[in-house]
Design a protein around this motif. Sequence first.
Motif, PDB file in Angstrom:
ATOM      1  N   GLN A 290       3.933  10.219   4.174  1.00  0.00           N
ATOM      2  CA  GLN A 290       4.508   9.509   5.311  1.00  0.00           C
ATOM      3  C   GLN A 290       3.579   9.461   6.524  1.00  0.00           C
ATOM      4  O   GLN A 290       3.541   8.455   7.244  1.00  0.00           O
ATOM      5  N   GLU A 291       2.809  10.510   6.752  1.00  0.00           N
ATOM      6  CA  GLU A 291       1.901  10.513   7.904  1.00  0.00           C
ATOM      7  C   GLU A 291       0.788   9.477   7.718  1.00  0.00           C
ATOM      8  O   GLU A 291       0.458   8.728   8.647  1.00  0.00           O
ATOM      9  N   ALA A 292       0.237   9.429   6.523  1.00  0.00           N
ATOM     10  CA  ALA A 292      -0.816   8.443   6.235  1.00  0.00           C
ATOM     11  C   ALA A 292      -0.271   7.027   6.306  1.00  0.00           C
ATOM     12  O   ALA A 292      -0.917   6.127   6.858  1.00  0.00           O
ATOM     13  N   VAL A 293       0.925   6.818   5.765  1.00  0.00           N
ATOM     14  CA  VAL A 293       1.534   5.488   5.786  1.00  0.00           C
ATOM     15  C   VAL A 293       1.826   5.059   7.220  1.00  0.00           C
ATOM     16  O   VAL A 293       1.559   3.914   7.607  1.00  0.00           O
ATOM     17  N   ALA A 294       2.361   5.971   8.035  1.00  0.00           N
ATOM     18  CA  ALA A 294       2.687   5.631   9.423  1.00  0.00           C
ATOM     19  C   ALA A 294       1.441   5.203  10.191  1.00  0.00           C
ATOM     20  O   ALA A 294       1.476   4.234  10.967  1.00  0.00           O
ATOM     21  N   LEU A 295       0.330   5.901   9.968  1.00  0.00           N
ATOM     22  CA  LEU A 295      -0.910   5.527  10.646  1.00  0.00           C
ATOM     23  C   LEU A 295      -1.380   4.154  10.173  1.00  0.00           C
ATOM     24  O   LEU A 295      -1.802   3.313  10.978  1.00  0.00           O
ATOM     25  N   ALA A 296      -1.280   3.904   8.881  1.00  0.00           N
ATOM     26  CA  ALA A 296      -1.688   2.600   8.340  1.00  0.00           C
ATOM     27  C   ALA A 296      -0.829   1.479   8.902  1.00  0.00           C
ATOM     28  O   ALA A 296      -1.345   0.409   9.269  1.00  0.00           O
ATOM     29  N   LEU A 297       0.468   1.683   8.986  1.00  0.00           N
ATOM     30  CA  LEU A 297       1.357   0.652   9.526  1.00  0.00           C
ATOM     31  C   LEU A 297       0.996   0.333  10.974  1.00  0.00           C
ATOM     32  O   LEU A 297       1.055  -0.831  11.395  1.00  0.00           O
ATOM     33  N   SER A 298       0.612   1.350  11.719  1.00  0.00           N
ATOM     34  CA  SER A 298       0.279   1.144  13.131  1.00  0.00           C
ATOM     35  C   SER A 298      -1.025   0.372  13.313  1.00  0.00           C
ATOM     36  O   SER A 298      -1.293  -0.152  14.394  1.00  0.00           O
ATOM     37  N   ARG A 299      -1.831   0.285  12.253  1.00  0.00           N
ATOM     38  CA  ARG A 299      -3.120  -0.399  12.353  1.00  0.00           C
ATOM     39  C   ARG A 299      -3.167  -1.654  11.478  1.00  0.00           C
ATOM     40  O   ARG A 299      -4.239  -2.186  11.192  1.00  0.00           O
ATOM     41  N   THR A 300      -2.000  -2.128  11.074  1.00  0.00           N
ATOM     42  CA  THR A 300      -1.904  -3.316  10.213  1.00  0.00           C
ATOM     43  C   THR A 300      -1.810  -4.587  11.041  1.00  0.00           C
ATOM     44  O   THR A 300      -0.975  -4.685  11.947  1.00  0.00           O
ATOM     45  N   GLU A 301      -2.647  -5.568  10.707  1.00  0.00           N
ATOM     46  CA  GLU A 301      -2.619  -6.867  11.382  1.00  0.00           C
ATOM     47  C   GLU A 301      -2.276  -8.009  10.429  1.00  0.00           C
ATOM     48  O   GLU A 301      -1.975  -9.111  10.866  1.00  0.00           O
ATOM     49  N   HIS A 302      -2.369  -7.742   9.142  1.00  0.00           N
ATOM     50  CA  HIS A 302      -2.070  -8.766   8.133  1.00  0.00           C
ATOM     51  C   HIS A 302      -1.375  -8.080   6.967  1.00  0.00           C
ATOM     52  O   HIS A 302      -1.699  -6.930   6.635  1.00  0.00           O
ATOM     53  N   ILE A 303      -0.412  -8.754   6.367  1.00  0.00           N
ATOM     54  CA  ILE A 303       0.365  -8.176   5.268  1.00  0.00           C
ATOM     55  C   ILE A 303       0.213  -9.018   4.016  1.00  0.00           C
ATOM     56  O   ILE A 303       0.305 -10.249   4.067  1.00  0.00           O
ATOM     57  N   HIS A 304      -0.016  -8.345   2.896  1.00  0.00           N
ATOM     58  CA  HIS A 304       0.128  -8.971   1.587  1.00  0.00           C
ATOM     59  C   HIS A 304       1.503  -8.579   1.061  1.00  0.00           C
ATOM     60  O   HIS A 304       1.743  -7.417   0.740  1.00  0.00           O
ATOM     61  N   ALA A 305       2.390  -9.559   0.998  1.00  0.00           N
ATOM     62  CA  ALA A 305       3.787  -9.297   0.641  1.00  0.00           C
ATOM     63  C   ALA A 305       3.972  -9.350  -0.874  1.00  0.00           C
ATOM     64  O   ALA A 305       4.491 -10.312  -1.421  1.00  0.00           O
ATOM     65  N   ARG A 306       3.506  -8.297  -1.504  1.00  0.00           N
ATOM     66  CA  ARG A 306       3.747  -8.120  -2.931  1.00  0.00           C
ATOM     67  C   ARG A 306       4.438  -6.779  -3.116  1.00  0.00           C
ATOM     68  O   ARG A 306       4.155  -5.828  -2.393  1.00  0.00           O
ATOM     69  N   ILE A 307       5.339  -6.700  -4.079  1.00  0.00           N
ATOM     70  CA  ILE A 307       6.101  -5.477  -4.326  1.00  0.00           C
ATOM     71  C   ILE A 307       5.452  -4.697  -5.464  1.00  0.00           C
ATOM     72  O   ILE A 307       5.389  -5.174  -6.593  1.00  0.00           O
ATOM     73  N   GLY A 308       4.980  -3.496  -5.147  1.00  0.00           N
ATOM     74  CA  GLY A 308       4.428  -2.620  -6.171  1.00  0.00           C
ATOM     75  C   GLY A 308       5.439  -1.556  -6.561  1.00  0.00           C
ATOM     76  O   GLY A 308       6.487  -1.411  -5.938  1.00  0.00           O
ATOM     77  N   HIS A 309       5.102  -0.787  -7.581  1.00  0.00           N
ATOM     78  CA  HIS A 309       5.997   0.301  -8.017  1.00  0.00           C
ATOM     79  C   HIS A 309       5.130   1.424  -8.586  1.00  0.00           C
ATOM     80  O   HIS A 309       3.898   1.253  -8.734  1.00  0.00           O
TER      81      HIS A 309
END
Length: 293
Positions: free
Chosen positions: A192-211
Motif C-alpha cells: 500500500q505504501e508503494a502504491v500510494a506513492l505511485a498514485l500521487s505521481r501518476t499523470e496518465h492511466i492505462h485503464a486495463r484490469i489485471g489480476h
Amino acid sequence: MKGFLLSILLLANFFTAFAQKQEKLHIKYYCTNWGNADSWDQFCARVKKAGYHGVEAWLPGDLKERKEMMDALQKYGLSLGLLSGGSGASYEQYRESFKRNLEEAAHMKPDYINCHTGKEYYSFDQNKQLIDIGKVVMEKQHIPVYHETHRGRFSFAAHLTKDYLAKIPALRLALDISHWCNVHESLLNDQQEAVALALSRTEHIHARIGHPEGPQVNDPAAPEWKHTVDQHLAWWDEVVNQHKQRGAKLLTITTEFGPAGYLPTLPFTQQPVADQWSVNVYMLNLLKGRYKE
C-alpha cells in the motif's frame, strides 16, 4: 446600501463560480491502436464515433503510414499520444535508441509521450540515465514525458518503483497497475505504501484490469471480476481525486485491453474469448460515466 451589498455578493459569487469552472479537471480518453488491422482512416472514424478524444500509438516507422495517421487524426479531430522506447544488444545501444526515438516522437508534438523505459535488469544508475533523457526532452520540447509501470522495465515491480520515485522527485508515471497485480500475484494489499506513492505521481492511466495471474482479465464486464475491477477503480479514483485537489486541469487515460494473445483465447482455434474493441469501449463508457465533468 443593501442594494450595493447585494451587488457585491452577486459579483463575488460570479467570480467564485468562474474560478471553480476554470479549475475543473478535464479528462481526455485515448484509444489504443494495438491490434488494429483497419486503415488509419477507418480506425480513426471508429474511434471518433465511439466517443474517444484521441489515439495512443507507437510512431510508425514508415513515413507513408505516418502521414496517413496524421491525416486521419486531423480529419476526425482526434488528439495523439505517443508511445516510445528503445532497443539494442547493449545498454549503450539501447540508450542511444531510446534518446533517438524519444526525440523523434517529440518532433510530432503529441499531447504526451508514454515511455517504455529501460530494463528490469539494468542498474539504478543506468535506468536513471534514461529517465533523465526523458526529462531533458520534456523541458526542451515542452511535451509531458511519462514512464509506464510495465513488466520488463525499470518500473516492473511496486517496491522497486517506490525507490525510483523516492530518489527522483521529477519522475512522473503512466500507471498501468495491471502489470503489478501480475508481478506480485496479488491486488497489492501488502504494497500500500508503494502504491500510494505511485498514485500521487501518476499523470496518465492505462485503464486495463489485471489480476494475480495475468495482466488482463478476459472481460471486465463479467461478474466474477467485480472485486478486481472495483479495486482498479479505487486506485484510479484516487488519481482523479488528487488531480482535482491540486487544481490540475488535465488527466489523460487510455483504454488498453490488448488483442488475442494478450486477450485470452480458446485452445486449438485461438478464438479470443471476448471482443477487444467492445471491451475497450466498455471501459471508456464506464470511466466517462464515473468521472462525469
